[in-house]
Design an enzyme around this catalytic site. Structure first.
Site, PDB file in Angstrom:
ATOM      1  N   ASN A  98       5.849  -4.871   7.584  1.00 46.17           N
ATOM      2  CA  ASN A  98       6.531  -3.889   8.436  1.00 46.17           C
ATOM      3  C   ASN A  98       5.540  -3.165   9.351  1.00 46.17           C
ATOM      4  O   ASN A  98       5.864  -2.146   9.945  1.00 46.17           O
ATOM      5  CB  ASN A  98       7.307  -2.877   7.573  1.00 46.17           C
ATOM      6  CG  ASN A  98       6.403  -2.055   6.670  1.00 46.17           C
ATOM      7  OD1 ASN A  98       5.178  -2.210   6.689  1.00 46.17           O
ATOM      8  ND2 ASN A  98       6.988  -1.180   5.872  1.00 46.17           N
ATOM      9  N   ASP A 151      -6.407   3.097  -0.212  1.00 50.03           N
ATOM     10  CA  ASP A 151      -5.209   3.631  -0.867  1.00 50.03           C
ATOM     11  C   ASP A 151      -5.174   3.323  -2.361  1.00 50.03           C
ATOM     12  O   ASP A 151      -5.980   2.528  -2.869  1.00 50.03           O
ATOM     13  CB  ASP A 151      -3.942   3.098  -0.178  1.00 50.03           C
ATOM     14  CG  ASP A 151      -3.990   1.594   0.097  1.00 50.03           C
ATOM     15  OD1 ASP A 151      -4.846   0.904  -0.476  1.00 50.03           O
ATOM     16  OD2 ASP A 151      -3.149   1.105   0.882  1.00 50.03           O
ATOM     17  N   HIS A 178       2.679  -1.739   8.388  1.00 50.20           N
ATOM     18  CA  HIS A 178       1.913  -0.623   7.817  1.00 50.20           C
ATOM     19  C   HIS A 178       0.434  -0.979   7.675  1.00 50.20           C
ATOM     20  O   HIS A 178       0.077  -2.133   7.495  1.00 50.20           O
ATOM     21  CB  HIS A 178       2.511  -0.107   6.497  1.00 50.20           C
ATOM     22  CG  HIS A 178       2.303  -0.945   5.286  1.00 50.20           C
ATOM     23  ND1 HIS A 178       3.304  -1.174   4.366  1.00 50.20           N
ATOM     24  CD2 HIS A 178       1.224  -1.595   4.799  1.00 50.20           C
ATOM     25  CE1 HIS A 178       2.833  -1.914   3.387  1.00 50.20           C
ATOM     26  NE2 HIS A 178       1.580  -2.192   3.627  1.00 50.20           N
ATOM     27  N   GLU A 203       3.240   4.112   6.277  1.00 47.06           N
ATOM     28  CA  GLU A 203       4.497   3.419   6.522  1.00 47.06           C
ATOM     29  C   GLU A 203       5.067   3.779   7.894  1.00 47.06           C
ATOM     30  O   GLU A 203       4.691   4.796   8.479  1.00 47.06           O
ATOM     31  CB  GLU A 203       5.504   3.818   5.428  1.00 47.06           C
ATOM     32  CG  GLU A 203       5.092   3.397   4.016  1.00 47.06           C
ATOM     33  CD  GLU A 203       5.386   1.923   3.732  1.00 47.06           C
ATOM     34  OE1 GLU A 203       5.302   1.087   4.650  1.00 47.06           O
ATOM     35  OE2 GLU A 203       5.704   1.616   2.559  1.00 47.06           O
TER      36      GLU A 203
HETATM   37  C1  GLP Z   1      -0.310  -3.336   0.654  1.00 43.58           C
HETATM   38  C2  GLP Z   1      -1.547  -2.459   0.869  1.00 43.58           C
HETATM   39  C3  GLP Z   1      -2.132  -2.655   2.237  1.00 43.58           C
HETATM   40  C4  GLP Z   1      -2.229  -4.144   2.519  1.00 43.58           C
HETATM   41  C5  GLP Z   1      -0.837  -4.715   2.657  1.00 43.58           C
HETATM   42  C6  GLP Z   1      -0.817  -6.218   2.883  1.00 43.58           C
HETATM   43  O1  GLP Z   1       0.878  -2.617   0.629  1.00 43.58           O
HETATM   44  N1  GLP Z   1      -1.351  -1.077   0.661  1.00 43.58           N
HETATM   45  O2  GLP Z   1      -3.395  -2.021   2.308  1.00 43.58           O
HETATM   46  O3  GLP Z   1      -2.922  -4.357   3.713  1.00 43.58           O
HETATM   47  O4  GLP Z   1      -0.046  -4.412   1.521  1.00 43.58           O
HETATM   48  O5  GLP Z   1      -1.052  -6.898   1.713  1.00 43.58           O
HETATM   49  P1  GLP Z   1      -1.334  -8.443   1.605  1.00 43.58           P
HETATM   50  O6  GLP Z   1      -2.709  -8.648   2.150  1.00 43.58           O
HETATM   51  O7  GLP Z   1      -1.231  -8.760   0.154  1.00 43.58           O
HETATM   52  O8  GLP Z   1      -0.295  -9.119   2.415  1.00 43.58           O
END
Ligand code: GLP
Length: 229
Positions: A111, A42, A113, A118
């Protein structure tokens, strides 16, 4: 083990240790990335690769600048393309032309995702533009000067792209992920918990610390290190 693998990469805090380890193995001469292709999950819409908050910048600084992967083999959605239809079609073409992802690395949002898919998002989508939820904007605000700087939209591979990966490696740490992890692997399969679709994939490995596993461990009366059914 597969020198010409297609790696699906993720951003966020979760895979940082993984990337450090890969760089270390590369520096020791144990890994060669010269035939590797990468596709990222992404990117924020509106951020340029030079913006330190962009995922393109994250990938360069945390992995790509430190290993011998040819720049032309690396792919990230283009946050600067304003036309979502154009960008999503371009990215899906890349995914298709690479013949599928061998290993997709995933983090998970608080959440539930995955990528930027989402809750409520249709499972049957390929790359698309999403409106980020308030929850995600708040969670990611820690990387920005102010919450108003967090982009409201992002391009993300869809659940369909992710599910087509041959293997999936999900990394989660910290208590903030405990509910999402529990709901994803022990709750009903539902678009309200995007990670729950992974129950239908036949090759998923989850690496999580005790805090992220806390609800699962408690519910199943398992001690850390024990086997979880
Ligand atoms: C972001 C990214 C995800 C990631 C998630 C968790 O929003 N788009 O790809 O897995 O958050 O992030 P973190 O590893 O910093 O908790």
């Amino acid at each position: 083990m597969k020198p010409d693998a297609v790696l699906g990469l993720a951003t966020g805090e979760s895979p940082i240790g993984t990337y450090k380890q890969l760089i270390e193995w590369y520096n020791k001469g144990d890994l060669d990335f010269s035939e590797i292709h990468t596709v990222n999950l992404d990117e924020y819409k509106g951020l340029s690769p030079e913006n330190p908050q962009s995922y393109a910048y994250y990938m360069s600084t945390n992995l790509l600048n430190h290993v011998n992967i040819p720049k032309e083999n690396t792919n990230i959605p283009n946050g600067l393309e304003d036309d979502s239809e154009v960008e999503c079609a371009r990215y899906d073409n890349i995914l298709h032309s690479l013949g599928g992802i061998d290993l997709q690395l995933l983090g998970i949002g608080g959440n539930g995702h995955i990528g930027f898919n989402e809750p409520g998002n249709n499972f049957n989508k390929e790359t698309h533009c999403v409106t980020l939820t308030e929850n995600t904007i708040q969670a990611n605000a820690r990387f920005f000067d102010s919450i108003d700087d967090v982009p409201k939209y992002a391009y993300t591979m869809g659940i369909k792209n992710i599910m087509q990966a041959k293997g999936i490696l999900l990394i989660a740490s910290g208590a903030a992920k405990a509910q999402a992890l529990y709901d994803s692997f022990y709750g009903p399969i539902t678009p309200s918990v995007p990670g729950s679709i992974l129950q239908l994939h036949n090759n998923v490995t989850v690496i999580a610390d005790e805090a992220a596993l806390s609800i699962i461990l408690k519910e199943h009366e398992i001690t850390p290190g024990g086997h979880i059914k």
